[in-house]
Design an enzyme around this catalytic site. Structure first.
Site, PDB file in Angstrom:
ATOM      1  N   HIS A   1     -47.860  59.554 -25.990  1.00 37.42           N
ATOM      2  CA  HIS A   1     -47.610  60.850 -25.338  1.00 37.42           C
ATOM      3  C   HIS A   1     -46.388  60.785 -24.402  1.00 37.42           C
ATOM      4  O   HIS A   1     -45.570  59.906 -24.539  1.00 37.42           O
ATOM      5  CB  HIS A   1     -48.886  61.341 -24.637  1.00 37.42           C
ATOM      6  CG  HIS A   1     -50.071  61.265 -25.559  1.00 37.42           C
ATOM      7  ND1 HIS A   1     -50.337  62.216 -26.520  1.00 37.42           N
ATOM      8  CD2 HIS A   1     -51.006  60.289 -25.734  1.00 37.42           C
ATOM      9  CE1 HIS A   1     -51.408  61.849 -27.218  1.00 37.42           C
ATOM     10  NE2 HIS A   1     -51.830  60.689 -26.768  1.00 37.42           N
TER      11      HIS A   1
ATOM     12  N   GLU B   1     -53.326  60.853 -19.605  1.00 38.03           N
ATOM     13  CA  GLU B   1     -53.126  59.732 -20.522  1.00 38.03           C
ATOM     14  C   GLU B   1     -51.678  59.234 -20.515  1.00 38.03           C
ATOM     15  O   GLU B   1     -51.421  58.030 -20.516  1.00 38.03           O
ATOM     16  CB  GLU B   1     -53.539  60.154 -21.937  1.00 38.03           C
ATOM     17  CG  GLU B   1     -53.432  59.026 -22.947  1.00 38.03           C
ATOM     18  CD  GLU B   1     -53.816  59.461 -24.359  1.00 38.03           C
ATOM     19  OE1 GLU B   1     -54.180  60.643 -24.543  1.00 38.03           O
ATOM     20  OE2 GLU B   1     -53.754  58.615 -25.272  1.00 38.03           O
TER      21      GLU B   1
ATOM     22  N   HIS C   1     -52.973  53.922 -26.072  1.00 37.26           N
ATOM     23  CA  HIS C   1     -53.605  55.233 -25.862  1.00 37.26           C
ATOM     24  C   HIS C   1     -54.885  55.092 -25.057  1.00 37.26           C
ATOM     25  O   HIS C   1     -55.402  53.989 -24.880  1.00 37.26           O
ATOM     26  CB  HIS C   1     -53.929  55.887 -27.212  1.00 37.26           C
ATOM     27  CG  HIS C   1     -52.721  56.401 -27.927  1.00 37.26           C
ATOM     28  ND1 HIS C   1     -52.337  57.716 -27.911  1.00 37.26           N
ATOM     29  CD2 HIS C   1     -51.782  55.734 -28.650  1.00 37.26           C
ATOM     30  CE1 HIS C   1     -51.227  57.860 -28.614  1.00 37.26           C
ATOM     31  NE2 HIS C   1     -50.853  56.671 -29.073  1.00 37.26           N
TER      32      HIS C   1
ATOM     33  N   GLU D   1     -57.167  52.213 -28.185  1.00 33.39           N
ATOM     34  CA  GLU D   1     -57.739  53.308 -27.391  1.00 33.39           C
ATOM     35  C   GLU D   1     -58.492  52.652 -26.237  1.00 33.39           C
ATOM     36  O   GLU D   1     -59.644  52.226 -26.367  1.00 33.39           O
ATOM     37  CB  GLU D   1     -58.696  54.161 -28.238  1.00 33.39           C
ATOM     38  CG  GLU D   1     -58.000  55.008 -29.300  1.00 33.39           C
ATOM     39  CD  GLU D   1     -57.351  56.292 -28.758  1.00 33.39           C
ATOM     40  OE1 GLU D   1     -57.336  56.506 -27.532  1.00 33.39           O
ATOM     41  OE2 GLU D   1     -56.857  57.082 -29.603  1.00 33.39           O
TER      42      GLU D   1
HETATM   43 ZN   LIG Z   1     -53.404  59.391 -27.152  1.00 37.94          ZN
END
Ligand SMILES: [Zn+2]
Length: 180
Positions: free
Chosen positions: A10, A24, A78, A144
C-alpha cells in the site's frame, strides 16, 4: 551482491487496512525499512524497497522493480484485517514444491517461532493468485503480519519492541532461506 526486494504494501492514497488507530501502509513501511537495515547489517546484500516513503505504487510497478535488476527474492509486507488474528504467509498457487515453497517453509517457521512466544495463532502457509506473486519472475512471498482490526494484534503492532522482534525474525528468515 544479491539483490533482495522488500515490498511495503500500500502507500499514498491507498492506506490498506485500518483499525485501532493504525494504518497498514505506515506499518509495512516501518517494518520494511527495519528489515532492510538488519539485512544490510548482517549480510552482503543489496536490499531495495519498492517504496521508501508514503507514496502510491502500482502492483505491476512493484513486480517490475524486482524483475528489472534480476532480484533474488521478493518479500511483500502486509497486515491483515477482516476479523481474525495471527499470521499467515502466501506464495503463488502451485509453487509449494519449488524453491518458492522451500523458502516459504523456512520464512514461515522463523517468523512463527517469534510470534508463538506471544501466543499468536499460526494461520498457515497459503497460496493465492496475488499480482505481486504472479508477476514477479523470482521466488516471492507475501506476509500477512497480524490483524490490524484485532485489539490484541493491534496492541502488539503498536509496541516498538514487538516490531523490532518481528523485523528481526523476517530478516533472519530471509538469511536462512537464501543461505546468506
Ligand atoms: Zn495489504
Amino acid at each position: 551482491m544479491p539483490i533482495i526486494v522488500l515490498d511495503p504494501g500500500h502507500g499514498g492514497t491507498d492506506p490498506g487496512a485500518m483499525g485501532n488507530g493504525l494504518q497498514e501502509k505506515n506499518l509495512t513501511l516501518t517494518i520494511g525499512l527495519k528489515v532492510k537495515q538488519l539485512l544490510e547489517a548482517n549480510y552482503s546484500v543489496d536490499v531495495r524497497l519498492t517504496r521508501e516513503t508514503d507514496r502510491y505504487v502500482g502492483l505491476s510497478e512493484r513486480a517490475d522493480f524486482a524483475n528489472a535488476p534480476g532480484a533474488l527474492y521478493f518479500v511483500s509486507l502486509h497486515h491483515n484485517a477482516g476479523g481474525g488474528t495471527g499470521f499467515e504467509s502466501y506464495i503463488y498457487p502451485g509453487t509449494s514444491s519449488s524453491e518458492t515453497g522451500r523458502r516459504q517453509d523456512i520464512m514461515h517457521k522463523e517468523i512463527m517461532n517469534f510470534l508463538s512466544g506471544y501466543g499468536l495463532r499460526d494461520r498457515g502457509q497459503k497460496e493465492a493468485n496475488f499480482a505481486v506473486l504472479r508477476e514477479t519472475a523470482m521466488p516471492a512471498i507475501l506476509l500477512e503480519n497480524l490483524f490490524i482490526d484485532s485489539v490484541n494484534d493491534a496492541n502488539l503492532l503498536k509496541d516498538p519492541t514487538f516490531i523490532t522482534g518481528l523485523s528481526n525474525a523476517i530478516a533472519s528468515g530471509v538469511g536462512k532461506a537464501l543461505n546468506l
